[in-house]
Design a protein around this motif. Sequence first.
Motif, PDB file in Angstrom:
ATOM      1  N   CYS A   1       0.878  -1.173   0.000  1.00 44.79           N
ATOM      2  CA  CYS A   1       0.000   0.000   0.000  1.00 44.79           C
ATOM      3  C   CYS A   1       0.912   1.217   0.000  1.00 44.79           C
ATOM      4  O   CYS A   1       1.501   1.568   1.029  1.00 44.79           O
TER       5      CYS A   1
ATOM      6  N   ASP B   1      -3.966   3.642  -3.564  1.00 43.90           N
ATOM      7  CA  ASP B   1      -3.916   2.272  -3.047  1.00 43.90           C
ATOM      8  C   ASP B   1      -4.757   2.149  -1.779  1.00 43.90           C
ATOM      9  O   ASP B   1      -5.524   1.194  -1.612  1.00 43.90           O
TER      10      ASP B   1
ATOM     11  N   ARG C   1     -10.284  -0.417 -11.620  1.00 43.37           N
ATOM     12  CA  ARG C   1      -9.798  -1.282 -10.547  1.00 43.37           C
ATOM     13  C   ARG C   1     -10.912  -2.195 -10.041  1.00 43.37           C
ATOM     14  O   ARG C   1     -10.661  -3.349  -9.688  1.00 43.37           O
TER      15      ARG C   1
END
Length: 267
Positions: free
Chosen positions: A125, A130, A178
């Motif tokens: 991350c 993220d 995503r």
Amino acid sequence: MHDIIEKAVSRMHLLFIDESGTPPKPEAAQQGYFVIAGLVIPEDRWPGMRDKLTGLKRASGYRGEVKWRFFAPSNRDADNPMLEWDPAKKNEFRDRVFGIITEAKSCKIIACSSESSTAYGLGNCNSQDDLYFMTYKPVTERFQYFLQDVTRNSGRDTYGLIVADHRGKGDDDSMRQRHERLVQDSGRYSSKYANFIEGLFFSPSHMSIGVQLVDMVAGAIWRAQAHNDRTWFDRLRPSFRSSNTGQIDGYGIARFPKQGWRGTVLD
């Protein structure tokens, strides 16, 4: 005839999502909390909740969209419909908004709270983007678990669709891509989200009753997580997805990351 029978036994659930707080940058020294909340509304309950919120606004003289930040004592935004309201009137209105949610027993809250410095210490991350997506992912997983539970308990096919608050074209495009990779990429994900329909949809908050309601939910969770103020979190607690014993940690609220968590565990 087969299609008619299938439509009769299928049911759609809408998951409206919104966030509260801002994902801190990796270099930020202070621990920060970020929440993505979801409000599950069965399709047949949505019209009634829309009518109740619209009626409440009309009866209270509230013009515009409902937002958690408008209730802050220091908020003097020009578009705040409550600029001239005293705290008691604000709290009465907020309580009635939350009542619309808790009175709908088939509506459930699912959420994820992230702890920034703990998350950035994981190694995978590395950016605000993220952190945002890794807070979003557990919400989608619990929505899928919820749909599976409803399918199993009702004996009829149950499907879901996700509607998120519009943030901006670049942010929306990134999230949509995503999300699609999460749901579609590799064999290990294809069956995991078997109850999802289509991709991720976006709606501006001022045009979505569901997004306005979940904005309030996200704010209450963030307030409890970041400031240990459970006033409105506890008001909503009956609506959280929970275990058979009433536990919401891990069921209605996920923590990211769970391992190494240092903050308050909401339950």
